[in-house]
Design a protein around this motif. Structure first.
Motif, short mmCIF file in Angstrom:
data_model
loop_
_atom_site.label_atom_id
_atom_site.label_comp_id
_atom_site.label_asym_id
_atom_site.label_seq_id
_atom_site.Cartn_x
_atom_site.Cartn_y
_atom_site.Cartn_z
N LYS A 81 0.81 -1.21 0.00
CA LYS A 81 0.00 0.00 0.00
C LYS A 81 0.85 1.26 0.00
O LYS A 81 0.38 2.33 0.38
CB LYS A 81 -0.94 0.01 1.22
CG LYS A 81 -1.93 -1.15 1.22
CD LYS A 81 -2.86 -1.07 2.41
CE LYS A 81 -3.87 -2.22 2.41
NZ LYS A 81 -4.80 -2.14 3.56
N TYR A 90 -0.54 5.56 -3.86
CA TYR A 90 -1.35 4.35 -3.72
C TYR A 90 -2.83 4.70 -3.58
O TYR A 90 -3.20 5.65 -2.90
CB TYR A 90 -0.90 3.56 -2.49
CG TYR A 90 -1.84 2.43 -2.14
CD1 TYR A 90 -1.77 1.22 -2.82
CD2 TYR A 90 -2.80 2.58 -1.14
CE1 TYR A 90 -2.63 0.18 -2.52
CE2 TYR A 90 -3.67 1.55 -0.83
CZ TYR A 90 -3.59 0.35 -1.52
OH TYR A 90 -4.44 -0.67 -1.22
N TYR A 91 -3.69 3.93 -4.27
CA TYR A 91 -5.13 4.03 -4.04
C TYR A 91 -5.77 2.69 -4.38
O TYR A 91 -5.23 1.91 -5.18
CB TYR A 91 -5.76 5.16 -4.86
CG TYR A 91 -5.67 4.99 -6.37
CD1 TYR A 91 -6.73 4.41 -7.08
CD2 TYR A 91 -4.55 5.42 -7.07
CE1 TYR A 91 -6.64 4.26 -8.46
CE2 TYR A 91 -4.47 5.27 -8.44
CZ TYR A 91 -5.51 4.69 -9.14
OH TYR A 91 -5.43 4.54 -10.50
N GLU A 92 -6.93 2.41 -3.77
CA GLU A 92 -7.59 1.12 -3.96
C GLU A 92 -8.71 1.20 -4.99
O GLU A 92 -8.77 0.39 -5.92
CB GLU A 92 -8.14 0.61 -2.62
CG GLU A 92 -7.04 0.20 -1.64
CD GLU A 92 -7.61 -0.35 -0.34
OE1 GLU A 92 -8.86 -0.25 -0.15
OE2 GLU A 92 -6.82 -0.88 0.47
N THR A 93 -9.61 2.15 -4.82
CA THR A 93 -10.78 2.19 -5.71
C THR A 93 -10.89 3.47 -6.52
O THR A 93 -11.31 3.45 -7.66
CB THR A 93 -12.07 2.02 -4.88
OG1 THR A 93 -12.13 3.03 -3.87
CG2 THR A 93 -12.11 0.64 -4.23
N GLN A 94 -10.52 4.60 -5.94
CA GLN A 94 -10.64 5.85 -6.67
C GLN A 94 -9.43 6.73 -6.41
O GLN A 94 -8.75 6.59 -5.42
CB GLN A 94 -11.92 6.59 -6.29
CG GLN A 94 -11.99 6.97 -4.80
CD GLN A 94 -13.31 7.62 -4.45
OE1 GLN A 94 -14.28 7.52 -5.19
NE2 GLN A 94 -13.36 8.30 -3.30
N ARG A 95 -9.21 7.64 -7.34
CA ARG A 95 -8.05 8.52 -7.27
C ARG A 95 -8.12 9.39 -6.02
O ARG A 95 -9.17 9.95 -5.68
CB ARG A 95 -8.05 9.41 -8.52
CG ARG A 95 -6.90 10.40 -8.62
CD ARG A 95 -7.16 11.34 -9.80
NE ARG A 95 -6.10 12.31 -9.93
CZ ARG A 95 -5.03 12.16 -10.69
NH1 ARG A 95 -4.89 11.04 -11.41
NH2 ARG A 95 -4.10 13.09 -10.76
#
Length: 791
Positions: free
Chosen positions: A303, A490-495
């Motif tokens: 992450k 780092y990002y998981e779903t959105q900017r």
């Protein structure tokens, strides 16, 4: 005929040893009956206190008729329990499992609701109950020995050479059951066992004349072996282990750099002309990766969390292994216990044998864990320890008594180690040893490709966490006028909303993809945090210019939350002081980011500059191998140094010539006189350059101003009155005290101060009252940790 204390003890042990999960019902009832019997007869053990638990038994057993009655009833009850367990054991050993099923079914039918749960709860308390019963019986046995006169020869000795013995005996009488490790060493509650332990395992009481003193043979040290450079990393990868993402990250790095390490080993071997190097037995305990310390890094590896520590540890492991040393690696307390020979228990007792390692590399987390689990052995063996310490620990914070008395006590430090046992990521604190790490080197083809493929208007931001981008919109907008900006947040779903829309965000990149991005970019720009990481050096090595903010005033523990509580008073003038001081322009440019005009002009200047990839030698694989090898072969904190001056404690130099110092030609700097006596030291005395600081100036700054490095290992040679006279200071008074600024001269009082405690010799620290005496040295080109004569 009732059972004796010893027989009863044996019966309890048999019950416990034969106990298995499927016997829980029978044993549970037996012990429930036993507990009920003991509490109902509690008055015969001792007066019951208000508030005592129904299952609490006081630890005193009276020796009269009542106690024998209780023992008779306990004995009878244990006999019944044993018979039930023996019958069930025979039943379990038959092949007729059908009978067991019938018995289990019958029990299921007749047991009232909740009985099983109550029995299970009772069974869970059996271990504590057994310990209490064992303590009662052992004390009863000790009382018997007293009546028999066996303790007549175990009176506490009054020996002035062992002043702590009586107090330690009192402590053992009150607390010997607090840790099972005492019983492991044979302590049974008797004074004889206390004395045997305190004289043979610890060292607070004199040896007992009636004990066999040859019972513990003195082990010979293992034979010395030659360290041979190793290039095959297969064994190292196996020892690193698996199961943590942090370990996988480190193994990927070790594999990626394996060829460079092998090439560097061959070059260094040639440079050292195959000189004999002693192989060391080395334990590496990475404390911050243990579950007990939280292992906060492993979940963050994927992450974008801080990876600088793991980069350094991977390179330390590889350097030690490639240098040919016998390496053991620990990332858990269980592994640490096994490697060190920690006795079972809670860590109150010393190790079971001599330290099986010549060196132990760990961090502050590991150091704390060793304190908890090595007992007094840590004090005995701490000279073998090297602490990997990113930001450094200054002597004033390291000296426990001094730190407590003078306000330098923090959450870290205060371990009373030699200052150079702390090893840093960058050479920012000469009181410590510079360990470092490595950056990837480029071959000639790669260097040419980089110069051909550089994109003149491309910038990469040093900030992989979204929080680092807050408040940076103003200068990012200026940069966007001239350059295309790339991020690796780092990002998981959105900017992340903190990253401006005009930034091309790649997300978290694997190391090789990040390298490719840096090889294209012209500029690598820092936001001011993180401090002193490895990324700027990697960017510079890939042909980027590093632009970083200047801090005015400098950040320190006095004015910045990040450094508050860290054991250093160092003032950080920029995001990466090493890059600013040791590399500098054109590869590193440090400016005030709050000055928009200066920032704009600097970006336009950068677009006109062409730079080649650059990597300081000390951050190459060969440079790190050279430095670490020099430390291992020369640093020795276990052998006591001969007193200096080698006369009485008056501090007077009685050698010939009258002063051991002489002026360098055309200079105000002093050096060790060639015709003075020579004393063994590392770095050697030939490297010494003696000068004085200005008032309010530290020795770090004084040495740097003359192009030198402060060398704390040479302090003891200038901590004499002759050093003041050689520098033309007139001492009307000469004092010796614990002061991290001494040796120093006070012009206001014409007083000269000598250092009383060698642990407080410190290059750091300054005062407007003092001019400090500073032991400086030269250094090798590209390797500031080593002097020119240090190899």
């Amino acid at each position: 005929m009732i059972a004796t204390s010893t027989e009863l003890f044996i019966m309890v042990r048999r019950c416990l040893l034969t106990f298995k999960p499927f016997r829980i019902f029978v044993v549970g009832i037996g012990f429930f009956s036993l507990c009920f019997l003991m509490t109902s007869l509690g008055g015969q053990f001792t007066a019951k206190r208000p508030g005592d638990s129904p299952f609490t038994v006081r630890a005193e057993v009276l020796g009269g008729q009542e106690s024998r009655g209780v023992l008779r009833k306990i004995s009878d009850m244990l006999e019944i329990i044993m018979k039930r367990m023996d019958a069930l054991s025979k039943l379990s050993n038959t092949t007729d499992t059908h009978r067991l099923d019938e018995l289990s079914s019958a029990l299921d039918r007749i047991q009232p609701i909740g009985l099983v749960e109550r029995i299970q709860a009772i069974a869970q308390n059996m271990s504590d109950m057994a310990v209490r019963v064992e303590q009662i019986l052992q004390r009863s046995m000790a009382s018997n020995r007293v009546r028999d006169g066996a303790l007549g020869q175990c009176e506490t000795p009054k020996d002035p050479r062992y002043p702590d013995c009586p107090n330690k005996m009192d402590w053992m009488r009150a607390r010997w059951t607090s840790d099972p490790c005492y019983a492991f060493y044979g302590v049974d509650g008797s004074d004889c066992s206390f004395l045997a332990y305190l004289s043979e395992v610890e060292w607070f009481c004199p040896p007992l004349p009636w004990r066999n003193q040859t019972a513990t043979p003195t082990l010979k040290p293992p034979p010395k072996r030659q360290a041979i450079f190793q290039s095959d990393i297969g064994t190292l990868l196996e020892r690193v282990g698996t199961g943590k993402e942090s370990l996988s990250f480190m193994k990927r790095r070790i594999r990626r750099l394996a060829v460079q390490w092998a090439t560097a080993a061959r070059r260094l071997d040639d440079k050292l002309r195959n000189q004999w190097r002693e192989q060391q037995r080395i334990l590496v305990h990475v404390g911050f990766l243990t579950e007990e310390s939280g292992d906060v890094f492993s979940p963050k590896v994927l992450k974008g969390g801080p990876l600088g520590e793991m980069v350094q540890w991977a390179d330390i492991l590889t350097a030690l292994y490639v240098l040919g040393h016998d390496l053991k690696i620990s990332v858990s307390l269980k592994e640490l216990h096994g490697f060190l020979g920690v006795p079972p228990g809670r860590g109150s007792c010393p190790l079971t044998g001599p330290l099986p390692f010549d060196l132990i590399y760990t961090d502050y987390h590991g150091l704390q864990q060793m304190k908890q689990h090595m007992g007094l052995s840590l004090r005995k063996h701490k000279c073998h320890i090297r602490v990997i310490d990113t930001f450094g620990t200054e002597p004033a914070y390291n000296h426990e008594e001094y730190a407590t008395l003078h306000g330098y006590r923090t959450n870290w430090g205060y371990w009373n180690l030699h200052g150079q046992q702390y090893m840093t990521m960058f050479p920012h604190t000469p009181d410590n040893s510079f360990m470092g790490f490595v950056a990837e080197e480029l071959n000639e083809t790669e260097r040419l490709n980089i110069q051909r493929n550089k994109v003149n208007n491309m910038a990469v931001v040093y900030g992989k966490e979204a929080s680092m981008w807050k408040g940076k919109e103003k200068f990012l907008a200026i940069l966007h006028r001239y350059m295309e900006i790339h991020g690796t947040v780092y990002y998981e779903t959105q900017r992340p909303p903190e990253v401006p829309a005009f930034v091309k965000n790649h997300g978290l990149l694997p190391q090789q993809e990040l390298q490719q991005l840096l090889r294209k970019a012209k500029l690598f720009i820092g936001f001011g945090f993180p401090y002193e990481g490895p990324a700027p050096l990697e960017a510079i090595a890939n042909g980027c210019i590093f632009l970083q903010p200047k801090f005015n005033p400098p950040h320190s523990s006095l004015n910045h939350e990040f450094f508050r509580g860290k054991p250093t008073s160092r003032k950080v003038s920029s995001q990466h002081p090493y890059a600013e001081q040791y590399i500098g322009r054109p590869h590193v440019i440090t400016i005030d980011f709050n000055n928009s005009e200066e920032f704009d002009a600097t970006i336009r200047e950068i677009m006109r500059i062409n730079v080649e990839p650059f990597l300081p030698y000390e951050y190459t694989c060969e440079g790190m191998l050279e430095r670490v090898n020099a430390y291992i072969q020369n640093q020795d904190f276990c052998s006591p140094e001969a007193p200096f001056p080698p006369v009485n404690s008056s501090g007077a130099w009685l050698g010939s010539p009258p002063s051991p110092f002489m002026l360098l030609p055309n200079s105000s700097i002093l050096t060790w006189a060639s015709n003075a006596s020579y004393y063994t030291s590392w770095p050697p005395l030939s490297a010494l350059r003696l000068l004085t600081s200005l008032e309010g100036q530290s020795c770090v700054e004084a040495c740097q101003s003359s192009g030198l490095i402060c060398e704390p290992a040479l302090y003891r040679f200038i901590n004499i009155k002759e050093a003041f006279s050689a520098l033309d200071f007139q001492c009307e008074g000469l004092e010796s005290e614990m002061n991290h600024l001494f040796p120093a001269f006070s012009a206001e009082h014409a007083e000269c101060g000598l250092q009383q405690d060698p642990l407080l010799f410190s290059c750091a620290g300054s005062s407007a009252k003092y001019q400090r005496l500073c032991p400086c040295r030269d250094y090798r080109n590209g390797q500031v940790a080593l002097c020119r004569d240090c190899l």
